[in-house]
Structures are given as C-alpha cells and as structure tokens.
Enzyme design. Structure first.
Site, mmCIF file in Angstrom:
data_model
loop_
_atom_site.group_PDB
_atom_site.id
_atom_site.type_symbol
_atom_site.label_atom_id
_atom_site.label_comp_id
_atom_site.label_asym_id
_atom_site.label_seq_id
_atom_site.Cartn_x
_atom_site.Cartn_y
_atom_site.Cartn_z
ATOM 1 C CB SER A 1 9.122 4.597 15.016
ATOM 2 O OG SER A 1 8.775 5.002 13.708
ATOM 3 C CG LEU A 2 12.085 7.093 21.263
ATOM 4 C CD1 LEU A 2 13.328 6.243 21.008
ATOM 5 C CD2 LEU A 2 12.456 8.443 21.853
ATOM 6 C CB CYS B 1 3.050 7.675 2.882
ATOM 7 S SG CYS B 1 3.522 6.479 4.126
ATOM 8 C CB CYS C 1 0.718 6.365 11.267
ATOM 9 S SG CYS C 1 1.096 7.971 10.599
ATOM 10 C CB CYS D 1 6.815 -5.045 8.851
ATOM 11 S SG CYS D 1 8.162 -4.346 9.855
ATOM 12 C CB CYS E 1 2.544 -1.377 13.763
ATOM 13 S SG CYS E 1 2.600 -1.078 11.986
ATOM 14 C CG ASN F 1 -3.999 6.540 13.365
ATOM 15 O OD1 ASN F 1 -4.790 7.451 13.562
ATOM 16 N ND2 ASN F 1 -2.808 6.730 12.819
ATOM 17 C CB CYS G 1 5.793 -2.258 16.238
ATOM 18 S SG CYS G 1 7.493 -1.834 15.814
ATOM 19 C CD GLU H 1 -2.900 -1.278 2.260
ATOM 20 O OE1 GLU H 1 -3.982 -1.844 2.090
ATOM 21 O OE2 GLU H 1 -2.524 -0.884 3.379
ATOM 22 C CD GLU I 1 13.105 -0.305 9.948
ATOM 23 O OE1 GLU I 1 12.093 0.153 10.518
ATOM 24 O OE2 GLU I 1 14.119 0.379 9.724
HETATM 25 N N1 SAH Z 1 9.097 0.621 9.999
HETATM 26 C C1 SAH Z 1 9.351 2.040 9.929
HETATM 27 C C2 SAH Z 1 8.570 2.701 8.807
HETATM 28 C C3 SAH Z 1 7.081 2.727 9.018
HETATM 29 S S1 SAH Z 1 6.635 4.295 9.591
HETATM 30 C C4 SAH Z 1 9.032 2.679 11.263
HETATM 31 O O1 SAH Z 1 8.367 2.044 12.080
HETATM 32 O O2 SAH Z 1 9.464 3.805 11.510
HETATM 33 C C5 SAH Z 1 5.106 4.013 10.338
HETATM 34 C C6 SAH Z 1 4.902 4.928 11.526
HETATM 35 O O3 SAH Z 1 3.579 4.681 12.045
HETATM 36 C C7 SAH Z 1 5.874 4.648 12.656
HETATM 37 O O4 SAH Z 1 6.294 5.852 13.236
HETATM 38 C C8 SAH Z 1 5.027 3.877 13.641
HETATM 39 O O5 SAH Z 1 5.482 4.027 14.957
HETATM 40 C C9 SAH Z 1 3.668 4.496 13.440
HETATM 41 N N2 SAH Z 1 2.564 3.642 13.837
HETATM 42 C C10 SAH Z 1 2.509 2.293 13.844
HETATM 43 N N3 SAH Z 1 1.324 1.875 14.292
HETATM 44 C C11 SAH Z 1 0.606 2.974 14.590
HETATM 45 C C12 SAH Z 1 -0.709 3.187 15.078
HETATM 46 N N4 SAH Z 1 -1.520 2.176 15.351
HETATM 47 N N5 SAH Z 1 -1.119 4.466 15.249
HETATM 48 C C13 SAH Z 1 -0.320 5.501 14.958
HETATM 49 N N6 SAH Z 1 0.922 5.357 14.474
HETATM 50 C C14 SAH Z 1 1.386 4.099 14.301
#
Ligand code: SAH
Length: 364
Positions: free
Chosen positions: A218-219, A107, A337, A114, A121, A294, A118, A94, A164
């Site tokens: 993504s901390l 994006c 996200c 992945c 996610c 989200n 996480c 997507e 990633e």
């Molecule tokens: N794998 C990389 C690139 C994906 S970016 C990374 O994680 O940075 C996707 C972003 O969406 C990341 O910052 C992640 O923390 C965020 N994300 C994942 N799940 C989410 C959710 N349920 N609600 C809001 N943000 C989310």
C-alpha cells in the site's frame, strides 16, 4: 463440573498429533481429523466415520472443534458480503466475500484492529486490540466457505482485511500453511496475496520463506513528506528503505509486486504524482492497482472525480507501468477497502459516494 475441553480448531497436523497422542496410538488419526475439520468442515467427532467409535467417544469428552462464529452477515447489492466473525474471547473481526463473475475472492483479517494509524483508513481508528491466532485466520476462511457453500470451489484469498499482516507474520504463515494443504483448502500459498503498508522487516522476513504469498504494497504516496503524513509507518521505514527491500525481494518468474495506490482528491491524484510513481517503480517488476478512496465518514478526504482516476491510470500506462483500477465493492455496507471497523447500522456518509464505471479487475 466437567473439565473444560481443548479446542482443536486451528491446530496444524503436527500439533493435532501431539494433542491426540494420549487418546490414540495411531498418528494417522491426526491426519484424518485434520481432513475432517479443514477439508470437509466437520466439527462433530461423531461424524468422523473413519475413526473407531470408542476413539470418537473419548475425543468428544476431551476436545472440541470450535471455529470462530459468524456474528452477522451484510450483503450489498453487488453481491459483496461482509461477515462479522466473533472470536472466543468476544473480540470481532470482519471478512469479506467478493464475487466477480465466476471468481470469488475472500478478503480476511490478520489482527483485531490495527496499530499503524494510516490517516485515510477506518480500521486505524480502532487501534490494535490484538493479533489473531492461526486458527482465527483459518477460521475466517472456514466460516465463509461453510456459509457460502464454497466446497469444491476455488477462490482467491487476500490478506487485505483488518490489521497489518506483517505485524503478525508467524500466525499468518502458519494459517496459510494449513490452508494450502491438499486435505484442507488446497489454496496454494503462492496464490494468496498479502498486502502490507510497507513494513520493511516483515518484507525481509517474508523473503526468507521458501513458499511465499504474492506481495502487495500500500504505497499511496510518492514522497516521504506526503507519506509520513498519510501513513506514519513511513517515518520508520521511509520510501528509500522500502524500495531497497523491494528491489532485493525474490520474485518468481512472471511474478510482480502490486502497488496499491488509494487516490484521494487533491492529495495524490495529480499527473505529477503519476509521473513520480512511475519513476519510483522504474526497473521493478510491478503493477499498480488504483483504489478510488472510499469514504470513512471522517470527511477529511474525498474520492477524486472518475475522470481524474482514469487520467492517472492513462498516464501510468503511457509511462509503461501496468495498472488496473480496483472495482469499488460493497461500499454501502462498509465492506470496501479501508472501511472495516466493526461499524454497525451506519449509513454510508455523504450519500452515494461510490462510482462504479468501466474498471478493470481487482488484481489482489
Ligand atoms: N494493513 C495492510 C492490509 C490491509 S489492506 C495494508 O494496509 O496494506 C487494505 C487496503 O485498503 C490498503 O491498500 C489500504 O491502503 C486501502 N485503504 C485504506 N483505507 C482506504 C480507503 N478509505 N479507501 C480506499 N482504500 C483504502
């Protein structure tokens, strides 16, 4: 049966030159074809009017130009549009087009699924199916530009879709090289943002590229105990190690590292957390991008109340940390996200989960 043709889509110019060598004695033809494919979006050799007719005919017999196809398009009320892109082997990823005033952000994904798991996610639930090739990464931008008629428009590009990017860095950087070319998309690498979970070897590898995208981390958590639980990658590269790589990371003048912080109610939205975050970032050229969680339909986490998001932001500001709140976009079509997982016909869980509100721009 005619011999299967080779797909030229996704090739860098140097590769085009090699592949075309048996067909044309002129290396500059590769440059012309490069420009037709990526700059003008032409996939039909017959339309490449600056190539001699006999060469066009031979090209047509031996090669094809097959960008990945758009399998479906979903548009949210706020204009955010999610594209499902079908790859040659039938896999799908997507990509999301996000309009914001006059600005457009694309994006894009770096992997099918992945591997990193996480907890918050949705993409994680797919597991990793495979890496994307450079052509499949470029192809997302190509297809979105074609579909939305973005020729002659500049757009921001963020690697924040599925996957990633650090786990597929060679292909990502090859794709960015193609996209940066003036005869292609003319999207400079330094204007692209690459988001990572904090993959330390990837960060160190990226540091060695002379031309690098902007870095977003993504901390999400500020202690190892919490981060281990939410983002299993932290068990391999704990916060200390991550920050030591980040402190060594070469930043351009005025460049900052973006820290994405997904706020989840009762998990990481306290003022204490904001204070720990500020302390972690102390002395690092950084900015924070708060993302209100989200919903993914799992019911495990929930977004904090709007006032808590603002309170968190205000505390960071008080502590001298630049911070913005990322606008929630496209949630009802599962384009926000953390919601990219090839779901179809799934109504968003729990009714209207999003909020809107007076939020500052997505920093990318
Ligand atoms: N794998 C990389 C690139 C994906 S970016 C990374 O994680 O940075 C996707 C972003 O969406 C990341 O910052 C992640 O923390 C965020 N994300 C994942 N799940 C989410 C959710 N349920 N609600 C809001 N943000 C989310």
């Amino acid at each position: 049966m005619p011999e299967p043709t080779q797909n030229l889509f996704g090739s860098e110019e140097i590769t085009l030159r090699e592949r075309l060598a048996p067909v044309t004695p002129h290396p500059f033809h590769a440059g012309q074809i490069f420009h037709w494919i990526y700059g003008r979006g032409v996939t039909d050799f017959g339309k490449m009017t600056d190539l001699p007719l006999p060469i066009r005919a031979v090209l047509n017999d031996r090669f094809r130009i097959h960008p990945p196809a758009i399998a479906s398009v979903a548009r949210a009320a706020d204009g955010t549009t999610k594209f499902t892109i079908r790859l040659e082997d039938g896999e799908e990823v997507e990509s999301v087009l996000i309009p914001e005033g006059r600005r457009i952000t694309l994006c894009i994904s770096s992997q099918v699924g992945c591997a990193l798991g996480c907890r918050f996610c949705l993409t994680a639930e797919m597991g990793l199916r495979r890496n994307l090739t450079p052509g499949e990464i470029v192809g997302q931008v190509w297809s979105l530009r074609q579909h939305a008629g973005l020729f002659d428009r500049t757009f921001n590009l963020v690697l924040m879709g599925m996957g990633e990017p650090m786990c597929n860095l060679d292909a990502v950087m090859a794709a960015l090289g193609i996209l940066a070319d003036q005869r292609s998309f003319a999207t400079p690498i330094r204007r692209v943002t690459l988001s990572t979970v904090g993959h330390v070897p990837g960060i160190r590898a990226l540091a060695r590229y002379p031309d690098r995208p902007r870095l977003a981390i993504s901390l999400v958590a500020t202690t190892d105990a919490q981060r281990d639980r939410l983002m299993p990658i932290n068990r391999k590269y704990p916060i200390r190690e991550l920050f030591s790589a980040l402190r060594e990371y070469p930043l351009r003048p005025k460049e900052r590292i973006t820290f994405e912080f997904v706020l989840m109610a009762g998990i990481n939205d306290s003022l204490e957390e904001a204070r720990r975050l500020a302390r972690l970032l102390h002395g690092l050229r950084s900015k924070v991008n708060l993302i209100r969680y989200n919903r993914t339909g799992r019911g495990e986490f929930s977004p904090p109340a709007e006032y808590r998001v603002k309170r968190f932001r205000d505390r960071l500001l008080e502590l001298g940390i630049p911070v913005s709140i990322r606008k929630q976009k496209g949630e009802e079509i599962y384009a926000a996200c953390g919601q990219l997982a090839l779901r179809r016909d799934v109504p968003p869980p729990g009714g209207k989960a999003g909020g809107g509100g007076p939020q500052s721009g997505r920093s990318g």
